[in-house]
Design a protein around this motif. Structure first.
Motif, PDB file in Angstrom:
ATOM      1  N   LEU A  80     -23.310   0.669  27.406  1.00  0.00           N
ATOM      2  CA  LEU A  80     -22.651  -0.287  28.479  1.00  0.00           C
ATOM      3  C   LEU A  80     -22.938   0.694  30.177  1.00  0.00           C
ATOM      4  O   LEU A  80     -23.347   0.009  31.073  1.00  0.00           O
ATOM      5  N   GLN A  81     -22.117   1.500  30.023  1.00  0.00           N
ATOM      6  CA  GLN A  81     -22.732   2.352  31.492  1.00  0.00           C
ATOM      7  C   GLN A  81     -23.644   2.771  31.488  1.00  0.00           C
ATOM      8  O   GLN A  81     -24.180   2.693  33.142  1.00  0.00           O
ATOM      9  N   GLN A  82     -24.665   2.232  30.994  1.00  0.00           N
ATOM     10  CA  GLN A  82     -26.267   3.426  30.939  1.00  0.00           C
ATOM     11  C   GLN A  82     -26.843   2.034  31.750  1.00  0.00           C
ATOM     12  O   GLN A  82     -27.470   2.042  32.118  1.00  0.00           O
ATOM     13  N   PHE A  83     -27.161   0.859  30.674  1.00  0.00           N
ATOM     14  CA  PHE A  83     -26.926  -0.118  30.381  1.00  0.00           C
ATOM     15  C   PHE A  83     -26.562  -0.525  32.251  1.00  0.00           C
ATOM     16  O   PHE A  83     -27.564  -1.468  33.229  1.00  0.00           O
ATOM     17  N   ASN A  84     -25.307  -0.417  32.598  1.00  0.00           N
ATOM     18  CA  ASN A  84     -24.980  -0.782  34.061  1.00  0.00           C
ATOM     19  C   ASN A  84     -25.622  -0.383  35.512  1.00  0.00           C
ATOM     20  O   ASN A  84     -26.037  -1.015  36.299  1.00  0.00           O
ATOM     21  N   LEU A  85     -25.672   1.541  34.677  1.00  0.00           N
ATOM     22  CA  LEU A  85     -26.720   1.378  35.936  1.00  0.00           C
ATOM     23  C   LEU A  85     -28.355   1.179  35.747  1.00  0.00           C
ATOM     24  O   LEU A  85     -28.479   1.625  37.409  1.00  0.00           O
ATOM     25  N   GLN A  86     -28.397   1.144  34.978  1.00  0.00           N
ATOM     26  CA  GLN A  86     -29.370   0.551  35.177  1.00  0.00           C
ATOM     27  C   GLN A  86     -29.840  -0.629  35.640  1.00  0.00           C
ATOM     28  O   GLN A  86     -31.062  -0.893  36.989  1.00  0.00           O
ATOM     29  N   ARG A  87     -29.619  -1.262  35.648  1.00  0.00           N
ATOM     30  CA  ARG A  87     -28.936  -2.608  36.350  1.00  0.00           C
ATOM     31  C   ARG A  87     -28.824  -2.740  38.245  1.00  0.00           C
ATOM     32  O   ARG A  87     -29.165  -3.192  38.583  1.00  0.00           O
ATOM     33  N   ILE A 146     -20.050  24.814  36.547  1.00  0.00           N
ATOM     34  CA  ILE A 146     -20.703  23.511  36.748  1.00  0.00           C
ATOM     35  C   ILE A 146     -21.745  23.005  37.697  1.00  0.00           C
ATOM     36  O   ILE A 146     -21.581  23.828  39.227  1.00  0.00           O
ATOM     37  N   SER A 147     -23.119  22.682  38.250  1.00  0.00           N
ATOM     38  CA  SER A 147     -23.666  21.864  39.266  1.00  0.00           C
ATOM     39  C   SER A 147     -23.322  21.100  40.184  1.00  0.00           C
ATOM     40  O   SER A 147     -22.593  19.728  39.836  1.00  0.00           O
ATOM     41  N   PHE A 148     -22.763  21.579  41.126  1.00  0.00           N
ATOM     42  CA  PHE A 148     -22.596  20.483  42.112  1.00  0.00           C
ATOM     43  C   PHE A 148     -22.576  19.273  42.564  1.00  0.00           C
ATOM     44  O   PHE A 148     -22.308  18.286  42.293  1.00  0.00           O
ATOM     45  N   GLN A 149     -24.174  19.907  42.794  1.00  0.00           N
ATOM     46  CA  GLN A 149     -25.395  18.167  43.376  1.00  0.00           C
ATOM     47  C   GLN A 149     -25.006  18.075  41.936  1.00  0.00           C
ATOM     48  O   GLN A 149     -25.041  16.126  42.123  1.00  0.00           O
ATOM     49  N   GLU A 150     -25.710  18.098  40.563  1.00  0.00           N
ATOM     50  CA  GLU A 150     -25.533  17.247  39.907  1.00  0.00           C
ATOM     51  C   GLU A 150     -23.780  16.180  38.998  1.00  0.00           C
ATOM     52  O   GLU A 150     -24.411  15.359  38.599  1.00  0.00           O
ATOM     53  N   PHE A 151     -22.935  17.258  38.933  1.00  0.00           N
ATOM     54  CA  PHE A 151     -22.123  16.465  39.655  1.00  0.00           C
ATOM     55  C   PHE A 151     -21.806  15.285  40.544  1.00  0.00           C
ATOM     56  O   PHE A 151     -20.917  14.444  40.008  1.00  0.00           O
ATOM     57  N   LYS A 152     -22.003  15.636  41.537  1.00  0.00           N
ATOM     58  CA  LYS A 152     -22.244  14.256  42.428  1.00  0.00           C
ATOM     59  C   LYS A 152     -22.731  12.929  41.501  1.00  0.00           C
ATOM     60  O   LYS A 152     -22.281  12.115  42.099  1.00  0.00           O
ATOM     61  N   SER A 153     -24.123  13.355  41.527  1.00  0.00           N
ATOM     62  CA  SER A 153     -25.011  12.634  41.480  1.00  0.00           C
ATOM     63  C   SER A 153     -24.628  12.286  40.287  1.00  0.00           C
ATOM     64  O   SER A 153     -24.793  10.673  40.117  1.00  0.00           O
ATOM     65  N   ASN A 154     -24.108  12.478  39.443  1.00  0.00           N
ATOM     66  CA  ASN A 154     -23.398  11.694  37.565  1.00  0.00           C
ATOM     67  C   ASN A 154     -21.757  11.230  37.788  1.00  0.00           C
ATOM     68  O   ASN A 154     -20.984  11.204  37.748  1.00  0.00           O
ATOM     69  N   LEU A 155     -20.668  11.432  39.162  1.00  0.00           N
ATOM     70  CA  LEU A 155     -19.772  10.830  40.258  1.00  0.00           C
ATOM     71  C   LEU A 155     -19.987   9.426  39.469  1.00  0.00           C
ATOM     72  O   LEU A 155     -18.421   9.655  38.587  1.00  0.00           O
ATOM     73  N   ASN A 156     -20.736   8.711  39.219  1.00  0.00           N
ATOM     74  CA  ASN A 156     -20.104   7.148  38.782  1.00  0.00           C
ATOM     75  C   ASN A 156     -20.071   7.245  36.815  1.00  0.00           C
ATOM     76  O   ASN A 156     -18.647   6.594  36.414  1.00  0.00           O
TER      77      ASN A 156
END
Length: 413
Positions: free
Chosen positions: A322-329, A71-81
């Protein structure tokens, strides 16, 4: 000797079916699943009872380690939320949602039993997600979220399962104790994984000129890490994932190219064999469970499985969007959210549709206690196992077969 022959035959069938699936451009896991079911219904085929401990120990550690390593560690970290939201929060929401549907639908279902079923089916499966989405050309972000979620959520599901089974056996449920144990299980797994990753890194540096020793150690350590973590009653899943992430970082920085190439080819063979066997075994297990059910119960319980599958999918759909909406907000509100963590509606739907159940759910269900502490039979045990395997098959075949079409359709839009 008879068992040895059966194992060899199953391995041969798995290899041939995989080759055929690749030739006709059909998802390999799904063809193996169908072949396993077909073989299981052959009258001369002996019943194969899967030992859940063997599944957890033999299959999980190397598959989790390989997925974490790649797995890409950098992308894993970016998408940790997002990964944390799906791997922890969504697991418990799904457990409750499935429990509510099961309680009101299934005759004789109590709340503790309903939560047992919910916890068994709450987590998506790393093997299913990786095996079926492989080769579909999904964006790295989508693959990272799917793999990251399914690497971590098994730990959440296993904790929920332990407390649900304890409730069935009469142990009182205490919220603060459950929360504390959850943190200990996750934290303990993380600690053991980090310590063993450091230790393995030191040993590898010591024998860095001996390729065979290094590759052999990397094969052995996932099993050692999983066993050690489970011995201390913490998450073996998290421990192996942390080990894999640690080794991936060390590999990129320190490993000579020769070792990287040898290791990659070796692991590709191991993962190919284990992946194939898992899906074949799921198919083989269905006729075994079917024979244990009363004929009059099969269709009603198949109907319950369909409704539970749809419930899990609907809950996932709502939570992902809902996660998509929360991140954008949050991003528009100038909160500390990286732009790399954002994703669109197309990605949300693919993430939703890729959430399949698999071998971990099956292994947990088969591992249900046969009897309670007072010696009485565990209530609705065969029924719970049947619903589990039916949901696994429905999600793998329904979502899995349609996933390539969904991806192509969304890419055109």
């Amino acid at each position: 000797m008879e068992n040895y022959t059966i194992v060899l035959i199953i391995m041969a069938i798995m290899i041939i079916a995989s080759a055929v699936a690749d030739k006709i451009k059909f998802p390999i896991p799904l063809l193996l699943l169908l072949v396993g079911m077909a073989i299981g219904f052959v009258p001369a085929m002996p019943a194969i009872d899967i030992n859940p401990e063997i599944i957890m120990l033999l299959f999980l550690p190397p598959l989790l380690y390989d997925a974490a390593f790649n797995i890409s560690f950098q992308e894993f970290k970016s998408n940790l939320n997002t990964i944390g939201t799906l791997a922890i929060g969504l697991v418990f929401i799904t457990t409750a949602g499935i429990a509510a549907v099961a309680y009101y639908l299934i005759p004789g279902m109590t709340w503790p039993l309903a939560f047992v079923l919910g916890s068994i089916l709450s987590a998506t499966d790393a093997v299913a997600a990786i095996g079926i989405t492989k080769g579909l050309g999904l964006p790295h972000k989508t693959v990272t979220i799917l793999e990251g979620e399914s690497l971590v959520n098994d730990a959440s599901a296993l904790v929920a399962y332990r407390f649900a089974v304890a409730a069935v056996t009469g142990t009182a449920f205490v919220t603060w104790k459950a929360a504390l144990q959850f943190l200990i299980v996750l934290g303990g797994g993380f600690l053991i994984g980090a310590i063993l990753a450091r230790l393995l890194g030191f040993v590898i540096r010591l024998f860095r000129t001996n390729d065979m020793v290094i590759i052999s150690l990397m094969l052995l350590m996932p099993f050692v890490t999983y066993l050690l973590a489970e011995h201390f009653q913490v998450s073996g899943v998290i421990a192996v994932v942390v080990l894999g992430l640690g080794m991936a970082r060390l590999s990129r920085a320190k490993f000579p190219n020769g070792i990287k190439e040898q290791s990659r080819h070796f692991w590709e063979v191991i993962i190919f064999l284990l992946n194939g066997l898992i899906f074949l075994l799921i198919g083989l297990e269905f006729p075994v469970i079917l024979k244990k059910m009363q004929a009059v119960e099969v269709w009603p319980y198949t109907g319950y499985a369909v409704l539970i599958t749809l419930t899990a999918l609907l809950i996932r759909l709502v939570r992902v969007y809902l996660q998509q909406f929360n991140l954008q907000r949050a991003f528009k509100g100038k909160r500390p959210i990286s732009e790399d963590a954002l994703f669109d509606s197309r990605t949300s739907f693919i993430i939703t549709w890729s959430g399949m159940r698999g071998i971990v759910s099956l292994a947990i269900a088969i591992g249900l206690p046969v009897a309670l502490d007072d010696g009485s039979q565990f209530p609705l045990r065969n029924e719970l196992i049947f619903i589990t395997i039916a949901v696994v098959l429905l999600s793998l075949l329904g979502q899995g077969l349609s996933l390539p079409w969904v991806v192509r359709k969304l890419n055109k839009s």
